[in-house]
Design a protein around this motif. Sequence first.
Motif, PDB file in Angstrom:
ATOM      1  N   TYR A   1       0.837  -1.211   0.000  1.00  0.00           N
ATOM      2  CA  TYR A   1       0.000   0.000   0.000  1.00  0.00           C
ATOM      3  C   TYR A   1       0.867   1.255   0.000  1.00  0.00           C
ATOM      4  O   TYR A   1       0.654   2.179  -0.791  1.00  0.00           O
ATOM      5  CB  TYR A   1      -0.936   0.016   1.215  1.00  0.00           C
ATOM      6  CG  TYR A   1      -1.591   1.363   1.421  1.00  0.00           C
ATOM      7  CD1 TYR A   1      -2.714   1.727   0.693  1.00  0.00           C
ATOM      8  CD2 TYR A   1      -1.052   2.299   2.312  1.00  0.00           C
ATOM      9  CE1 TYR A   1      -3.298   2.981   0.850  1.00  0.00           C
ATOM     10  CE2 TYR A   1      -1.622   3.550   2.467  1.00  0.00           C
ATOM     11  CZ  TYR A   1      -2.745   3.880   1.733  1.00  0.00           C
ATOM     12  OH  TYR A   1      -3.306   5.129   1.883  1.00  0.00           O
TER      13      TYR A   1
ATOM     14  N   LYS B   1       1.146   4.147  -2.824  1.00  0.00           N
ATOM     15  CA  LYS B   1       0.852   5.522  -2.417  1.00  0.00           C
ATOM     16  C   LYS B   1       2.000   6.450  -2.799  1.00  0.00           C
ATOM     17  O   LYS B   1       1.787   7.574  -3.288  1.00  0.00           O
ATOM     18  CB  LYS B   1       0.604   5.570  -0.909  1.00  0.00           C
ATOM     19  CG  LYS B   1       0.296   6.971  -0.375  1.00  0.00           C
ATOM     20  CD  LYS B   1       0.135   6.939   1.135  1.00  0.00           C
ATOM     21  CE  LYS B   1      -0.034   8.348   1.695  1.00  0.00           C
ATOM     22  NZ  LYS B   1      -0.106   8.334   3.180  1.00  0.00           N
TER      23      LYS B   1
ATOM     24  N   LEU C   1      -5.392  -1.688  -5.877  1.00  0.00           N
ATOM     25  CA  LEU C   1      -5.011  -0.349  -5.411  1.00  0.00           C
ATOM     26  C   LEU C   1      -4.755   0.592  -6.587  1.00  0.00           C
ATOM     27  O   LEU C   1      -5.106   1.778  -6.526  1.00  0.00           O
ATOM     28  CB  LEU C   1      -3.763  -0.434  -4.536  1.00  0.00           C
ATOM     29  CG  LEU C   1      -3.967  -0.947  -3.111  1.00  0.00           C
ATOM     30  CD1 LEU C   1      -2.623  -1.223  -2.447  1.00  0.00           C
ATOM     31  CD2 LEU C   1      -4.771   0.052  -2.281  1.00  0.00           C
TER      32      LEU C   1
ATOM     33  N   GLU D   1      -8.149   4.522   0.965  1.00  0.00           N
ATOM     34  CA  GLU D   1      -8.114   3.064   0.964  1.00  0.00           C
ATOM     35  C   GLU D   1      -7.436   2.467   2.196  1.00  0.00           C
ATOM     36  O   GLU D   1      -7.585   1.281   2.472  1.00  0.00           O
ATOM     37  CB  GLU D   1      -7.393   2.558  -0.293  1.00  0.00           C
ATOM     38  CG  GLU D   1      -8.018   3.019  -1.597  1.00  0.00           C
ATOM     39  CD  GLU D   1      -9.493   2.696  -1.687  1.00  0.00           C
ATOM     40  OE1 GLU D   1      -9.843   1.503  -1.706  1.00  0.00           O
ATOM     41  OE2 GLU D   1     -10.314   3.645  -1.703  1.00  0.00           O
TER      42      GLU D   1
ATOM     43  N   ILE E   1      -7.318  -1.419   3.994  1.00  0.00           N
ATOM     44  CA  ILE E   1      -6.108  -2.245   4.078  1.00  0.00           C
ATOM     45  C   ILE E   1      -5.892  -2.707   5.516  1.00  0.00           C
ATOM     46  O   ILE E   1      -5.556  -3.873   5.769  1.00  0.00           O
ATOM     47  CB  ILE E   1      -4.880  -1.471   3.568  1.00  0.00           C
ATOM     48  CG1 ILE E   1      -5.079  -1.011   2.126  1.00  0.00           C
ATOM     49  CG2 ILE E   1      -3.619  -2.333   3.686  1.00  0.00           C
ATOM     50  CD1 ILE E   1      -5.418  -2.109   1.156  1.00  0.00           C
TER      51      ILE E   1
END
Length: 382
Positions: free
Chosen positions: A32, A36, A187, A197, A201
């Motif tokens: 994640y 990001k 994602l 999000e 997660i």
Amino acid sequence: MQKNEITELESGAEAHTQREILSQPELWQEVYHLIKKQNAEISNFLTPVLQKENLRILLTGAGTSGYIGDAAQGTLQKLWRRPVQAVPTTEIVIQPDSIFLRAVPTLLISFARSGNSPESVEAARLANHCCDEIYHFIITCNGEGALANMHAAASENVFCLVLPERTNDKSLAMTSSFTCMLLSVLLVARVDSIEEEFPKIQRIVEQGNAILDKQILLENLAMTCFERVVFLGSGENLGIAKECHLKLLELTDGKQVVMSDSFLAFRHGPRAFVNASTLVVYLFSRNPHIMRYERDLAEDISRDARSIYSLQVGGGDGLVLSNSSNIAWSIDTENQYQMIPVTLVGQLLGYYSAVHSGINPDSPSSSGSISRVVQGVNIYTE
């Protein structure tokens, strides 16, 4: 095999499989944060591509990597509002003219642990050859692989997302590589709202850890030595059921008789596979409408006079079946990542089935017929 023998195997120099299974909840958070961090670059590449009129999106990989497409297809189509189709590289290589449409702009999303399998590289080459307008989005666990190297010398039509090195499983069977590549593409589809999000997660990390806390249950099921195992899933979970099926087959070197199917299709003949020594694993949907169909089948099987044993995964606490175990959590209908932790059930059943059969989970193929990177595939260009 006694518990101390399992411990000895797990602490061995080649005990990668267990470590790779257990590492996944932590790795999901790492993936994640990676996406990001790269959200601007990903968005800059994908946004103009997704705006193209008549765009077609293909998801591809081989074996486990191909099942990522099966699991992600429906979610991506809803989010992107474009036709999305999962097609294995093994089909692209043998019949590219039946897959690609020359005049239709195409986004090929490729999944590859190593990126070195012959089909992965050839599928990308064929896409370039068969499409007038082609874009590649590569998700791989190996930045040094042949598929990733497309990016190094590529033009503006290629984007390569290289996942953390720890996702590049060292064992034969793909575990963390599967869940992390699946999480990545989901994602990527939400990259423009990536901050929103994170709570989802965190939730699947909790669910993954809840499944890991059920290892004793899953080990006991593996020790029961069922003659046959069936994984059932609907929609996105059908791809997960296929992957669970493959994990149990690979890790037991083909000794476990196993199959997968959708809940509804199972009624149309494949249910004949079930005998009195069968474990049926229900991978219940997060969609309440779909689950109504799933519950009907589960309740029907629970009434079977042969007392078929089952394992319920997900679905909350509302369904009570006879002769059944349950790994339950609250249904989150809006969490498209919830299918990911479900995969751990098949991985752990496969792992413990191997251990209790005296098979090394890291290299289960005694004949060498299967390998970490597929061998013996000749590519014919004419």
